[in-house]
Design a protein around this motif. Structure first.
Motif, PDB file in Angstrom:
ATOM      1  N   LEU A   1       0.879  -1.380  -0.085  1.00 27.03           N
ATOM      2  CA  LEU A   1      -0.542  -0.042   0.164  1.00 27.03           C
ATOM      3  C   LEU A   1       0.651   1.259   0.242  1.00 27.03           C
ATOM      4  O   LEU A   1       0.620   2.370  -0.732  1.00 27.03           O
ATOM      5  N   LEU A   2       1.839   1.084   0.531  1.00 29.10           N
ATOM      6  CA  LEU A   2       2.927   2.421   0.874  1.00 29.10           C
ATOM      7  C   LEU A   2       3.535   2.876  -0.957  1.00 29.10           C
ATOM      8  O   LEU A   2       3.361   3.943  -0.813  1.00 29.10           O
ATOM      9  N   ILE A   3       3.490   1.731  -1.096  1.00 27.14           N
ATOM     10  CA  ILE A   3       4.484   2.039  -2.532  1.00 27.14           C
ATOM     11  C   ILE A   3       3.635   2.017  -3.237  1.00 27.14           C
ATOM     12  O   ILE A   3       4.166   3.234  -4.531  1.00 27.14           O
ATOM     13  N   ALA A   4       2.599   1.536  -3.320  1.00 27.78           N
ATOM     14  CA  ALA A   4       1.527   2.067  -3.868  1.00 27.78           C
ATOM     15  C   ALA A   4       0.790   2.858  -4.559  1.00 27.78           C
ATOM     16  O   ALA A   4       0.840   4.191  -4.934  1.00 27.78           O
ATOM     17  N   GLY A   5       0.610   3.770  -2.941  1.00 26.41           N
ATOM     18  CA  GLY A   5       0.327   4.794  -2.798  1.00 26.41           C
ATOM     19  C   GLY A   5       1.088   6.467  -3.001  1.00 26.41           C
ATOM     20  O   GLY A   5       0.705   7.170  -3.546  1.00 26.41           O
ATOM     21  N   PHE A   6       2.360   5.738  -2.548  1.00 26.63           N
ATOM     22  CA  PHE A   6       3.277   6.573  -2.947  1.00 26.63           C
ATOM     23  C   PHE A   6       3.995   6.607  -4.041  1.00 26.63           C
ATOM     24  O   PHE A   6       4.401   7.515  -4.585  1.00 26.63           O
ATOM     25  N   TYR A   7       4.732   5.539  -4.485  1.00 28.25           N
ATOM     26  CA  TYR A   7       6.017   5.998  -5.230  1.00 28.25           C
ATOM     27  C   TYR A   7       5.364   5.687  -6.659  1.00 28.25           C
ATOM     28  O   TYR A   7       6.011   5.973  -8.153  1.00 28.25           O
ATOM     29  N   GLN A   8       4.300   5.741  -6.572  1.00 28.07           N
ATOM     30  CA  GLN A   8       3.243   5.223  -7.751  1.00 28.07           C
ATOM     31  C   GLN A   8       2.149   6.233  -8.044  1.00 28.07           C
ATOM     32  O   GLN A   8       1.166   6.389  -8.800  1.00 28.07           O
ATOM     33  N   HIS A   9       2.399   6.623  -6.878  1.00 30.05           N
ATOM     34  CA  HIS A   9       1.737   8.036  -7.131  1.00 30.05           C
ATOM     35  C   HIS A   9       0.045   8.540  -7.139  1.00 30.05           C
ATOM     36  O   HIS A   9      -0.573   8.829  -7.309  1.00 30.05           O
ATOM     37  N   LEU A  10      -0.610   6.727  -6.549  1.00 33.79           N
ATOM     38  CA  LEU A  10      -2.135   6.646  -6.610  1.00 33.79           C
ATOM     39  C   LEU A  10      -2.596   7.428  -6.061  1.00 33.79           C
ATOM     40  O   LEU A  10      -3.766   8.039  -5.375  1.00 33.79           O
ATOM     41  N   VAL A  11      -1.650   8.434  -4.467  1.00 35.46           N
ATOM     42  CA  VAL A  11      -2.681   9.674  -3.451  1.00 35.46           C
ATOM     43  C   VAL A  11      -2.862  10.142  -4.675  1.00 35.46           C
ATOM     44  O   VAL A  11      -3.946  10.666  -3.890  1.00 35.46           O
ATOM     45  N   GLU A  12      -2.270  10.726  -5.979  1.00 38.78           N
ATOM     46  CA  GLU A  12      -2.337  11.877  -5.664  1.00 38.78           C
ATOM     47  C   GLU A  12      -3.684  12.136  -7.054  1.00 38.78           C
ATOM     48  O   GLU A  12      -4.503  12.906  -8.146  1.00 38.78           O
ATOM     49  N   GLU A  13      -3.824  10.833  -7.592  1.00 38.44           N
ATOM     50  CA  GLU A  13      -4.337   9.995  -8.499  1.00 38.44           C
ATOM     51  C   GLU A  13      -6.185  10.117  -7.561  1.00 38.44           C
ATOM     52  O   GLU A  13      -6.351  10.812  -6.865  1.00 38.44           O
ATOM     53  N   PRO A  14      -7.696  10.552  -8.983  1.00 41.10           N
ATOM     54  CA  PRO A  14      -8.535  10.736  -8.563  1.00 41.10           C
ATOM     55  C   PRO A  14      -9.109   9.077  -7.286  1.00 41.10           C
ATOM     56  O   PRO A  14      -8.473   8.635  -8.090  1.00 41.10           O
ATOM     57  N   ARG A  15      -9.321   9.381  -6.991  1.00 42.98           N
ATOM     58  CA  ARG A  15     -10.640   7.830  -6.239  1.00 42.98           C
ATOM     59  C   ARG A  15     -11.015   6.890  -7.148  1.00 42.98           C
ATOM     60  O   ARG A  15     -10.665   5.521  -6.730  1.00 42.98           O
ATOM     61  N   SER A  16     -11.797   7.546  -8.772  1.00 41.34           N
ATOM     62  CA  SER A  16     -12.086   6.308  -9.200  1.00 41.34           C
ATOM     63  C   SER A  16     -10.532   5.363  -9.442  1.00 41.34           C
ATOM     64  O   SER A  16     -10.876   3.909  -9.882  1.00 41.34           O
ATOM     65  N   ILE A  17      -9.414   6.136 -10.075  1.00 38.95           N
ATOM     66  CA  ILE A  17      -8.797   5.144 -10.328  1.00 38.95           C
ATOM     67  C   ILE A  17      -8.041   4.321  -9.420  1.00 38.95           C
ATOM     68  O   ILE A  17      -7.784   2.712  -9.506  1.00 38.95           O
ATOM     69  N   THR A  18      -8.381   4.949  -7.989  1.00 42.29           N
ATOM     70  CA  THR A  18      -7.979   4.241  -6.938  1.00 42.29           C
ATOM     71  C   THR A  18      -8.163   2.452  -6.410  1.00 42.29           C
ATOM     72  O   THR A  18      -8.065   1.935  -5.934  1.00 42.29           O
ATOM     73  N   TYR A  19     -10.124   3.242  -6.971  1.00 46.72           N
ATOM     74  CA  TYR A  19     -10.684   1.827  -6.764  1.00 46.72           C
ATOM     75  C   TYR A  19     -10.634   1.006  -7.346  1.00 46.72           C
ATOM     76  O   TYR A  19     -11.034  -0.025  -7.965  1.00 46.72           O
ATOM     77  N   MET A  20     -10.600   1.378  -8.990  1.00 45.55           N
ATOM     78  CA  MET A  20     -10.349   0.252  -9.832  1.00 45.55           C
ATOM     79  C   MET A  20      -9.274   0.047  -9.398  1.00 45.55           C
ATOM     80  O   MET A  20      -8.932  -1.758 -10.059  1.00 45.55           O
ATOM     81  N   MET A  21      -7.510  -0.019  -8.954  1.00 47.05           N
ATOM     82  CA  MET A  21      -6.866  -0.629  -8.846  1.00 47.05           C
ATOM     83  C   MET A  21      -6.806  -1.453  -7.710  1.00 47.05           C
ATOM     84  O   MET A  21      -6.096  -2.799  -7.729  1.00 47.05           O
ATOM     85  N   GLY A  22      -7.707  -0.926  -7.047  1.00 47.28           N
ATOM     86  CA  GLY A  22      -7.764  -2.006  -5.560  1.00 47.28           C
ATOM     87  C   GLY A  22      -9.486  -3.342  -5.699  1.00 47.28           C
ATOM     88  O   GLY A  22      -8.544  -4.420  -6.123  1.00 47.28           O
ATOM     89  N   VAL A  23     -10.228  -2.901  -7.359  1.00 48.99           N
ATOM     90  CA  VAL A  23     -10.678  -4.233  -7.578  1.00 48.99           C
ATOM     91  C   VAL A  23      -9.756  -5.024  -8.608  1.00 48.99           C
ATOM     92  O   VAL A  23     -10.103  -6.325  -8.093  1.00 48.99           O
ATOM     93  N   ALA A  24      -8.446  -4.092  -9.264  1.00 46.66           N
ATOM     94  CA  ALA A  24      -7.781  -5.155  -9.676  1.00 46.66           C
ATOM     95  C   ALA A  24      -7.037  -5.636  -9.173  1.00 46.66           C
ATOM     96  O   ALA A  24      -6.512  -7.452  -9.130  1.00 46.66           O
ATOM     97  N   VAL A  25      -6.252  -5.433  -8.106  1.00 50.60           N
ATOM     98  CA  VAL A  25      -5.400  -6.274  -6.752  1.00 50.60           C
ATOM     99  C   VAL A  25      -6.560  -7.906  -7.067  1.00 50.60           C
ATOM    100  O   VAL A  25      -5.936  -8.384  -5.882  1.00 50.60           O
ATOM    101  N   PHE A  26      -7.915  -6.937  -6.155  1.00 47.30           N
ATOM    102  CA  PHE A  26      -8.768  -8.047  -5.196  1.00 47.30           C
ATOM    103  C   PHE A  26      -9.388  -9.323  -6.472  1.00 47.30           C
ATOM    104  O   PHE A  26      -8.942 -10.162  -5.951  1.00 47.30           O
TER     105      PHE A  26
END
Length: 88
Positions: free
Chosen positions: A49-74
């Protein structure tokens, strides 16, 4: 974009979390094997989560992108469980 201080703190946190696996398995008088495996999985999820959030810049992306990545990981997790189940 995050500043250098943030990246340095994340790096130190990842270093400490990586050391946690060693601690779990080396001090077996304090941790059972089940506790060590559970702790290692929890550390791995936290590091991911730390790597995806900060080094892959998901913290700065819109929430829809983050949710899409979460669904893909699931979905990958479900695929891995199904593959493991079919092997047995």
């Amino acid at each position: 974009m995050a500043e250098i201080r943030t990246y340095a703190l994340i790096y130190v946190a990842l270093l400490l979390l990586g050391t946690g696996k060693f601690v779990f398995f080396e001090f077996d008088q304090y941790f059972t094997y089940t506790m060590a495996m559970g702790g290692t999985i929890l550390l791995a999820v936290t590091k991911s989560l730390l790597i995806a959030g900060f080094y892959q810049h998901l913290v700065e992306e819109p929430r829809s992108i983050t949710y899409m990545m979460g669904v893909a990981v699931f979905m990958v997790f479900l695929l891995a469980v199904a593959a493991g189940y079919s092997i047995q």
